[in-house]
Design an enzyme around this catalytic site. Structure first.
Site: not given
Length: 269
Positions: A70, A107, A122
């Site tokens: 991520c 994250h 995202d």
């Protein structure tokens, strides 16, 4: 800031022309194409390679036709949107792992402000939405990857849900890539790191998803699911190439970081 040559190469990598207007429709197209072309993968963690979350990660995604975790994927997309001229902010978040949140900076996501609206982008969760999510929306948002919603839970925090399942919490305060370096070091070196414990590569398709976890290949197409065990190196390398466009000289092996960390732990005991 990415230069024009790298921006054009990035856009070519994901199959999108340079947008004429920086509107919600342009963001929607960029987000969707990024989701469908850049895999979530942990290969380099198992190859013992350096992992970058600053602008150097863009060259990995663009010129090596790779993906990443991520922090790699979302940060890279943030740099692309910034270079195109979008009003973007990078945020840190904590992933919900079924019973508790991870520590901070586990994250990263980007918010994009367009015509007074704020959108959540995202593209690096593994099962994130295909399209950006409109923040402050009271309605659940239907998406090809599920039903998503957001909920304001504090003055500076928002929770993100897929169906009724909590995915993560992110915080309003702006961050920069360097703020995540300590967590990145933990992901690369700790035997408890989920990236070191799981060798995987996954990419959504128009009607399903491709998952390669170690030597187990899962191809999901609508309601159909095909599972195959790849029993030799040639088949494994061919699968990485065919389904993800990733060309490797040899299949990744268990990470040397895992072995080293475990050995050090045994020596301390």
């Amino acid at each position: 800031m990415l230069d024009d040559t790298l921006v054009d190469a990035y856009l070519n990598r994901i199959g999108v022309a340079r947008p004429e207007r920086l509107d919600a429709e342009a963001l929607r197209l960029l987000h969707a194409q990024h989701e469908l072309t850049v895999p979530f993968e942990t290969i380099d963690y198992h190859l013992g390679k350096e992992i970058f979350i600053d602008e150097r990660v863009v060259e990995k995604i663009v010129y090596q036709n790779r993906g990443g975790g991520c922090g790699e994927i979302n940060n890279a997309f943030h740099y692309l949107l910034e270079a195109l001229g979008f009003d973007v902010t990078l945020h840190q978040g904590r992933v919900w792992l079924g019973h508790a949140f991870t520590p901070p900076y586990n994250h990263s996501v980007t918010t994009v402000r367009i015509d007074g609206d704020r959108w959540l982008s995202d593209v690096g969760l593994g099962r994130s939405s295909r399209y950006p999510l409109l923040l402050e929306s009271p309605q659940a948002q239907e998406d090809p990857h599920g039903t998503f919603s957001t909920k304001r839970v504090a003055d500076n925090a928002t929770d993100v849900f897929r169906a009724d399942a909590l995915q993560y919490r992110f915080y309003d305060e702006p961050v920069v890539a360097a703020d995540g370096m300590q967590v990145l070091w933990w992901y690369r070196t700790s035997p408890d790191s989920p990236f070191l414990q799981n060798l995987s590569c996954t990419l959504p398709t128009e009607n399903g998803r491709i998952i390669l976890r170690e030597n187990k290949l899962v191809v999901i197409d609508g309601d159909e699911r095909r599972i195959e065990r790849l029993t030799n190196d040639d088949d494994l390398l061919a699968a990485y190439d065919k389904y993800f466009g990733i060309k490797l000289d040899a299949p990744p092996k268990p990470s040397p970081h895992v072995k080293k960390s475990m050995r050090m732990s045994y020596e301390r005991d």
